[in-house]
Structure formats: structure tokens, C-alpha cells
Design an enzyme around this catalytic site. Structure first.
Site, PDB file in Angstrom:
ATOM      1  N   TYR A  25       0.842  -1.212   0.000  1.00 30.54           N
ATOM      2  CA  TYR A  25       0.000   0.000   0.000  1.00 30.54           C
ATOM      3  C   TYR A  25       0.877   1.262   0.000  1.00 30.54           C
ATOM      4  O   TYR A  25       0.613   2.217  -0.742  1.00 30.54           O
ATOM      5  CB  TYR A  25      -0.941  -0.002   1.212  1.00 30.54           C
ATOM      6  CG  TYR A  25      -1.578   1.333   1.475  1.00 30.54           C
ATOM      7  CD1 TYR A  25      -2.527   1.870   0.600  1.00 30.54           C
ATOM      8  CD2 TYR A  25      -1.212   2.086   2.595  1.00 30.54           C
ATOM      9  CE1 TYR A  25      -3.093   3.119   0.842  1.00 30.54           C
ATOM     10  CE2 TYR A  25      -1.784   3.329   2.837  1.00 30.54           C
ATOM     11  CZ  TYR A  25      -2.719   3.841   1.964  1.00 30.54           C
ATOM     12  OH  TYR A  25      -3.262   5.076   2.191  1.00 30.54           O
ATOM     13  N   SER A 107      -3.020  12.863   8.412  1.00 28.87           N
ATOM     14  CA  SER A 107      -4.014  12.692   7.341  1.00 28.87           C
ATOM     15  C   SER A 107      -5.426  12.538   7.900  1.00 28.87           C
ATOM     16  O   SER A 107      -5.616  11.963   8.975  1.00 28.87           O
ATOM     17  CB  SER A 107      -3.656  11.428   6.543  1.00 28.87           C
ATOM     18  OG  SER A 107      -4.749  11.014   5.742  1.00 28.87           O
ATOM     19  N   GLN A 128      -4.175  17.468   7.653  1.00 27.19           N
ATOM     20  CA  GLN A 128      -4.545  17.414   6.229  1.00 27.19           C
ATOM     21  C   GLN A 128      -6.021  17.082   6.100  1.00 27.19           C
ATOM     22  O   GLN A 128      -6.516  16.118   6.683  1.00 27.19           O
ATOM     23  CB  GLN A 128      -3.705  16.350   5.512  1.00 27.19           C
ATOM     24  CG  GLN A 128      -4.093  16.143   4.049  1.00 27.19           C
ATOM     25  CD  GLN A 128      -5.082  14.997   3.871  1.00 27.19           C
ATOM     26  OE1 GLN A 128      -5.093  14.051   4.650  1.00 27.19           O
ATOM     27  NE2 GLN A 128      -5.924  15.095   2.854  1.00 27.19           N
ATOM     28  N   TYR A 130      -9.348  16.192   3.678  1.00 20.92           N
ATOM     29  CA  TYR A 130     -10.025  15.840   2.435  1.00 20.92           C
ATOM     30  C   TYR A 130     -11.419  16.437   2.518  1.00 20.92           C
ATOM     31  O   TYR A 130     -12.109  16.235   3.527  1.00 20.92           O
ATOM     32  CB  TYR A 130     -10.150  14.318   2.277  1.00 20.92           C
ATOM     33  CG  TYR A 130      -8.922  13.653   1.694  1.00 20.92           C
ATOM     34  CD1 TYR A 130      -8.378  14.114   0.496  1.00 20.92           C
ATOM     35  CD2 TYR A 130      -8.327  12.574   2.317  1.00 20.92           C
ATOM     36  CE1 TYR A 130      -7.253  13.508  -0.045  1.00 20.92           C
ATOM     37  CE2 TYR A 130      -7.212  11.959   1.771  1.00 20.92           C
ATOM     38  CZ  TYR A 130      -6.678  12.433   0.585  1.00 20.92           C
ATOM     39  OH  TYR A 130      -5.572  11.832   0.037  1.00 20.92           O
ATOM     40  N   THR A 156      -5.998  18.977   0.634  1.00 20.55           N
ATOM     41  CA  THR A 156      -5.574  18.183  -0.531  1.00 20.55           C
ATOM     42  C   THR A 156      -6.587  18.307  -1.654  1.00 20.55           C
ATOM     43  O   THR A 156      -7.778  18.073  -1.458  1.00 20.55           O
ATOM     44  CB  THR A 156      -5.365  16.716  -0.119  1.00 20.55           C
ATOM     45  OG1 THR A 156      -4.359  16.682   0.897  1.00 20.55           O
ATOM     46  CG2 THR A 156      -4.935  15.864  -1.300  1.00 20.55           C
ATOM     47  N   ARG A 165      -4.589   1.764  -7.602  1.00 18.30           N
ATOM     48  CA  ARG A 165      -3.292   1.100  -7.423  1.00 18.30           C
ATOM     49  C   ARG A 165      -3.570  -0.393  -7.461  1.00 18.30           C
ATOM     50  O   ARG A 165      -4.229  -0.938  -6.588  1.00 18.30           O
ATOM     51  CB  ARG A 165      -2.668   1.514  -6.094  1.00 18.30           C
ATOM     52  CG  ARG A 165      -2.505   3.037  -5.954  1.00 18.30           C
ATOM     53  CD  ARG A 165      -3.432   3.607  -4.907  1.00 18.30           C
ATOM     54  NE  ARG A 165      -3.581   5.059  -5.015  1.00 18.30           N
ATOM     55  CZ  ARG A 165      -3.924   5.811  -3.981  1.00 18.30           C
ATOM     56  NH1 ARG A 165      -4.106   5.301  -2.794  1.00 18.30           N
ATOM     57  NH2 ARG A 165      -4.085   7.110  -4.154  1.00 18.30           N
ATOM     58  N   HIS A 276       0.787  13.524  -5.543  1.00 18.90           N
ATOM     59  CA  HIS A 276       0.307  12.532  -4.570  1.00 18.90           C
ATOM     60  C   HIS A 276       1.227  11.302  -4.565  1.00 18.90           C
ATOM     61  O   HIS A 276       0.765  10.167  -4.414  1.00 18.90           O
ATOM     62  CB  HIS A 276      -1.138  12.137  -4.903  1.00 18.90           C
ATOM     63  CG  HIS A 276      -1.991  11.793  -3.709  1.00 18.90           C
ATOM     64  ND1 HIS A 276      -2.909  12.666  -3.182  1.00 18.90           N
ATOM     65  CD2 HIS A 276      -2.074  10.675  -2.944  1.00 18.90           C
ATOM     66  CE1 HIS A 276      -3.516  12.082  -2.151  1.00 18.90           C
ATOM     67  NE2 HIS A 276      -3.024  10.879  -1.984  1.00 18.90           N
ATOM     68  N   ARG A 279       0.387   8.455  -7.052  1.00 17.71           N
ATOM     69  CA  ARG A 279      -0.722   7.551  -6.707  1.00 17.71           C
ATOM     70  C   ARG A 279      -2.043   7.952  -7.349  1.00 17.71           C
ATOM     71  O   ARG A 279      -3.027   7.258  -7.228  1.00 17.71           O
ATOM     72  CB  ARG A 279      -0.892   7.518  -5.189  1.00 17.71           C
ATOM     73  CG  ARG A 279       0.321   6.987  -4.474  1.00 17.71           C
ATOM     74  CD  ARG A 279       0.310   7.344  -2.999  1.00 17.71           C
ATOM     75  NE  ARG A 279      -0.645   6.614  -2.207  1.00 17.71           N
ATOM     76  CZ  ARG A 279      -0.476   5.386  -1.737  1.00 17.71           C
ATOM     77  NH1 ARG A 279       0.641   4.733  -2.015  1.00 17.71           N
ATOM     78  NH2 ARG A 279      -1.374   4.805  -1.007  1.00 17.71           N
TER      79      ARG A 279
HETATM   80  C1  LIG Z   1       0.772   5.349   1.688  1.00 16.71           C
HETATM   81  C2  LIG Z   1       0.455   6.766   1.310  1.00 16.71           C
HETATM   82  C3  LIG Z   1      -0.725   7.337   1.738  1.00 16.71           C
HETATM   83  C4  LIG Z   1      -1.025   8.658   1.404  1.00 16.71           C
HETATM   84  N1  LIG Z   1      -2.146   9.237   1.916  1.00 16.71           N
HETATM   85  C5  LIG Z   1      -2.357  10.550   1.723  1.00 16.71           C
HETATM   86  C6  LIG Z   1      -3.415  11.209   2.376  1.00 16.71           C
HETATM   87  O1  LIG Z   1      -4.165  10.615   3.144  1.00 16.71           O
HETATM   88  N2  LIG Z   1      -3.587  12.526   2.124  1.00 16.71           N
HETATM   89  C7  LIG Z   1      -2.765  13.228   1.282  1.00 16.71           C
HETATM   90  O2  LIG Z   1      -2.963  14.425   1.079  1.00 16.71           O
HETATM   91  N3  LIG Z   1      -1.732  12.620   0.669  1.00 16.71           N
HETATM   92  C8  LIG Z   1      -1.506  11.321   0.882  1.00 16.71           C
HETATM   93  N4  LIG Z   1      -0.420  10.719   0.292  1.00 16.71           N
HETATM   94  C9  LIG Z   1       0.503  11.522  -0.521  1.00 16.71           C
HETATM   95  C10 LIG Z   1       1.623  12.099   0.344  1.00 16.71           C
HETATM   96  O3  LIG Z   1       1.125  13.126   1.171  1.00 16.71           O
HETATM   97  C11 LIG Z   1       2.734  12.706  -0.509  1.00 16.71           C
HETATM   98  O4  LIG Z   1       2.182  13.574  -1.459  1.00 16.71           O
HETATM   99  C12 LIG Z   1       3.602  11.657  -1.205  1.00 16.71           C
HETATM  100  O5  LIG Z   1       3.766  10.517  -0.399  1.00 16.71           O
HETATM  101  C13 LIG Z   1       4.948  12.240  -1.541  1.00 16.71           C
HETATM  102  O6  LIG Z   1       5.707  11.333  -2.259  1.00 16.71           O
HETATM  103  P1  LIG Z   1       6.828  10.367  -1.601  1.00 16.71           P
HETATM  104  O7  LIG Z   1       6.094   9.273  -0.908  1.00 16.71           O
HETATM  105  O8  LIG Z   1       7.606   9.919  -2.777  1.00 16.71           O
HETATM  106  O9  LIG Z   1       7.657  11.188  -0.618  1.00 16.71           O
HETATM  107  C14 LIG Z   1      -0.132   9.402   0.599  1.00 16.71           C
HETATM  108  C15 LIG Z   1       1.044   8.802   0.164  1.00 16.71           C
HETATM  109  C16 LIG Z   1       1.359   7.497   0.501  1.00 16.71           C
HETATM  110  C17 LIG Z   1       2.652   6.904   0.040  1.00 16.71           C
HETATM  111  O1  LIG Z   2      -3.741   6.286  -0.297  1.00  7.48           O
HETATM  112  C1  LIG Z   2      -3.760   7.495  -0.507  1.00  7.48           C
HETATM  113  O2  LIG Z   2      -2.889   8.064  -1.194  1.00  7.48           O
HETATM  114  C2  LIG Z   2      -4.834   8.306   0.052  1.00  7.48           C
HETATM  115  O3  LIG Z   2      -4.752   9.489  -0.007  1.00  7.48           O
HETATM  116  C3  LIG Z   2      -6.006   7.641   0.660  1.00  7.48           C
HETATM  117  C4  LIG Z   2      -7.243   7.672   0.017  1.00  7.48           C
HETATM  118  C5  LIG Z   2      -8.334   7.007   0.568  1.00  7.48           C
HETATM  119  C6  LIG Z   2      -8.203   6.318   1.766  1.00  7.48           C
HETATM  120  C7  LIG Z   2      -6.987   6.281   2.401  1.00  7.48           C
HETATM  121  C8  LIG Z   2      -5.882   6.952   1.861  1.00  7.48           C
END
Ligand SMILES: Cc1cc2nc3c(=O)[nH]c(=O)nc-3n(C[C@H](O)[C@H](O)[C@H](O)COP(=O)(O)O)c2cc1C
Ligand SMILES: O=C(O)C(=O)c1ccccc1
Length: 378
Positions: A25, A107, A128, A130, A156, A165, A276, A279
Site C-alpha cells: 500500500y 491525514s 490534512q 479531504y 488536498t 493502485r 500525490h 498515486r
Molecule cells: C501510503 C500513502 C498514503 C497517502 N495518503 C495521503 C493522504 O491521506 N492525504 C494526502 O494528502 N496525501 C496522501 N499521500 C501523498 C503524500 O502526502 C505525498 O504527497 C507523497 O507521499 C509524496 O511522495 P513520496 O512518498 O515519494 O515522498 C499518501 C502517500 C502514501 C505513500
Molecule cells: O492512499 C492514498 O494516497 C490516500 O490518499 C487515501 C485515500 C483514501 C483512503 C486512504 C488513503
């Protein structure tokens, strides 16, 4: 611990300690993962200028992000389900960041709640948000972040629909996760992880369960989360959120200069140039390649931050050279957390600090705030 020298070492250890579905994940991007890969690879195309025989003593990595002092301009990015990399993950990561002097961003989709994190930290953290369809719930989150004295709201913008994914689908990662034989077998051989989980009550989305209407228990979560992301959002929503929040506001997920200019018009304090972590829109530009144009377009109108693909202190410096005032790491701290808990998050920050410090010196600079485009060889 002494054999852990790089973020990649932490990643290898996390892979062995965290059940596959949760490691995957963290370590996944949308569809072909081309943007996820580009985020890391594009940093390698950028080279520094090496300088000699200039005063390299008394170096400092201190800076500010949105006016707040930071020991180095590297915040922890908001990541969903962080408490699944390690029991109580958000609380531990927040403590590590606080002790290190860098911001921690919680988050909306965290396991530990705003209140959980507030109960184990002394300094304010960032929250953060949503913007979900249930606007009463969004207001509830804003008010709770205020009550917890969060010192910035990170809004965000790049998840109006959820990117896919493939690994998550294949691993049966839903809320709650599918307990297939493969998943059970995988957890069974990671006793450190499951003993930690057995020892905490924080195993579900605690910002949501018991707070949002219709989510009284874990069983109702999966359908709720997928339905809640809101394709209708517009810049008008940013205005009411800014008004209701009333504090420092950071807009996350800008990758285009037109959007950056619109963001500057909102009066927010900063934008985060981000895809992101690769992702969401697979095929989008890497963050580092989008950064310079955006920084040029907005000039001094709004502070520019970036995230995506930072795996070393050198990557941080490259982003600063190209116009970022601050950066964020997502996966690097998640790998640290999965590998070694709180100590691993500290280790990730220490690795990055050391790499920044030595690189700064060899570029002939003493202050991180002096790094600019002329430090790059183009
Ligand atoms: C496992 C995971 C979960 C994430 N969940 C969120 C989230 O809940 N809210 C959000 O704004 N960004 C989320 N992101 C994006 C991160 O805030 C960030 O933009 C990103 O991880 C940066 O890239 P890096 O992992 O290469 O450092 C998530 C990223 C990952 C890897
Ligand atoms: O996984 C993520 O990047 C993310 O932002 C997210 C979206 C929905 C539920 C949990 C995390």
C-alpha cells in the site's frame, strides 16, 4: 541500526517487517506506476556544481515553512493508514518529528485520531483535510483540528476521484482488509508487527468511525470512503474552508502553473507541488520537473513547497534550488516507521539531515537558505 545508512536500507527492512498488503500500500503508485518512478528518477538528472576553498564552517539547515521555524525544511507528508505500518504509527511519527523540529502532518485517513496525536505531543502539528461529500463531517474535522491547536491546515486537492493502485486490489486491501489465506500467512510470520497491533486499540480510521454519520463501525467503512470523495469540488470550496478554518492554509496537489496561479488568488499561505506520490494521475509529470515553472509563475505571491520522490538530502537541496521553500517526505518516513517504529522515523530524518549537511558544504554553501539555481549545473 549501524548498518542502516540510506532510506533504501529502511525500505528493505520495512519490507521484511510489515505485512505485504500494507507494505505494498505504501510502496505503490497508480496503474503503470510511471509517475511514481519518474518522481525518483528525475532527481537523478539534476546535477550540483561543486565548489572548493570557500568557508564551509558553521553550517545551518534551519529555515522556515509558512513562517514557522523548522530545523530543516523537510516536513512529514500526510499519509493514510500510517498506523498500519506500525501500531500507533501516527503518534510515534508525530513525536519523532516534534523532537527533530520538523512539522508532522496528520491525514484525514489516519488510524490514530487528531485527539490521539494531540495527547502525545506538546507542539502543534498540521492537519490534512479531504473535502468529502458529507460537509457536516468536514466541518467537524476542521473544528476538531482547531480544538487540537493544529498550526496549519493542508487541504488536498488532487483526490476528487481515487486513482487505482493495482497492488491494493490484488492484495484485497479494503476496510476492513480481506483476510485471505495469503494475508493471514503473511501476518503470521511478522510477529513484531502483529504483537504491536494486538497491543493497541487503534486499528481503524479513528478520525472517522464514531464521528461521521453512518459510520458506526469498521464494516461500513469501505463503501463510505469510496463514496465520500467529491467530484464536484471547486475553488469556491477553498474559500469557505479558508474562512471556517481561519488559520494558515496550504493547498496540496498542484502540478500545473495555471492551477498554481488560481491557488495564489485564494490567499492561501502555500502550495505543495505534488502528484500525490504518483498515486493519482499516472502519466503526470514528476513533481521535480513541474516545480521550476510553477515557482517562476507564482513568484513571491505564495510560498511554494514540493513533495514526491525525495529519497535523500540531496533531493531536498535540489528542490530548494529549483524554487521550493520547503519539502515533504511520505514513503521515506513510512519505511522508517515500518522498519523500526519511532526510532526508524528519526533515523530517516537523520539520514536526510546528514546528506543535506555534507552536500551543502561540498557545494560551497553554509546556509541552506542560500541554495538557489546557480548551485545547479545545467
Ligand atoms: C501510503 C500513502 C498514503 C497517502 N495518503 C495521503 C493522504 O491521506 N492525504 C494526502 O494528502 N496525501 C496522501 N499521500 C501523498 C503524500 O502526502 C505525498 O504527497 C507523497 O507521499 C509524496 O511522495 P513520496 O512518498 O515519494 O515522498 C499518501 C502517500 C502514501 C505513500
Ligand atoms: O492512499 C492514498 O494516497 C490516500 O490518499 C487515501 C485515500 C483514501 C483512503 C486512504 C488513503
Amino acid at each position: 541500526m549501524s548498518d542502516i545508512l540510506t532510506i533504501a536500507d529502511l525500505k528493505d527492512l520495512a519490507r521484511r517487517r510489515v505485512p505485504k498488503m500494507f507494505f505494498d500500500y505504501a510502496d505503490s503508485g497508480a496503474w503503470t506506476e510511471s509517475t511514481y518512478r519518474a518522481n525518483e528518477e528525475d532527481f537523478q538528472k539534476i546535477k550540483f556544481r561543486q565548489r572548493v576553498l570557500v568557508d564551509m564552517s558553521n553550517r545551518s539547515l534551519e529555515s522556515t515553512m509558512i513562517g514557522q521555524k523548522v530545523s530543516m525544511p523537510v516536513a512529514l507528508a500526510p499519509t493514510g493508514l500510517t498506523g498500519m505500518q506500525h501500531a500507533d504509527g501516527e503518534m510515534l511519527a508525530a513525536q519523532a518529528a516534534e523532537e527533530f523540529g520538523v512539522p508532522f502532518t496528520l491525514s484525514t485517513m489516519s488510524i490514530c485520531s487528531i485527539e490521539d496525536v494531540a495527547s502525545v505531543t506538546k507542539k502543534p502539528f498540521w492537519f490534512q483535510l479531504y473535502v468529502l461529500r458529507d460537509k457536516d463531517f468536514v466541518l467537524n474535522l476542521i473544528d476538531r483540528a482547531k480544538a487540537a491547536k493544529c498550526s496549519a491546515l493542508v487541504l488536498t486537492l488532487d483526490l476528487q476521484v481515487l486513482g487505482q493502485r493495482h497492488k491494493d486490489v490484488r492484495n484485497g486491501l479494503s476496510a476492513p482488509p480481506k483476510m485471505t489465506l495469503a494475508n493471514i500467512a503473511n501476518i503470521a510470520v511478522r510477529p513484531g508487527w502483529w504483537m504491536g497491533m494486538a497491543g493497541t486499540k487503534r486499528r481503524t480510521f479513528r478520525n472517522i468511525v464514531g464521528h461521521a454519520k453512518g459510520v458506526g463501525d469498521v464494516a461500513s467503512l469501505s463503501s463510505w470512503t469510496t463514496e465520500q470523495f467529491d467530484p464536484h469540488l471547486s475553488w469556491k470550496d477553498v474559500a469557505w474552508i479558508k474562512e471556517r478554518w481561519g488559520g494558515k492554509l496550504i493547498l496540496k496537489g498542484i502540478l500545473d502553473k495555471e492551477d498554481a496561479l488560481l491557488a495564489a488568488n485564494t490567499g492561501a499561505d502555500a502550495i505543495i507541488v505534488s502528484n500525490h506520490g504518483g498515486r493519482q494521475l499516472d502519466g503526470a509529470s514528476s513533481s521535480i520537473m513541474a516545480l521550476e515553472e510553477i515557482a517562476d509563475a507564482v513568484g513571491d505571491r505564495i510560498e511554494v513547497h514540493m513533495d514526491g520522490g525525495i529519497r535523500s538530502g540531496q533531493d531536498v537541496l535540489k528542490a530548494l534550488c529549483l524554487g521550493a521553500k520547503g519539502t515533504y517526505i511520505g514513503r521515506p518516513f513510512l519505511y522508517g516507521l515500518g522498519a523500526l517504529g519511532k526510532e526508524g522515523v528519526t533515523k530517516a530524518l537523520e539520514i536526510i539531515r546528514k546528506e543535506m549537511d555534507i552536500t551543502l558544504a561540498l557545494c560551497g554553501k553554509r546556509l541552506v537558505t542560500d541554495m538557489g539555481r546557480d548551485q545547479l549545473r545545467r
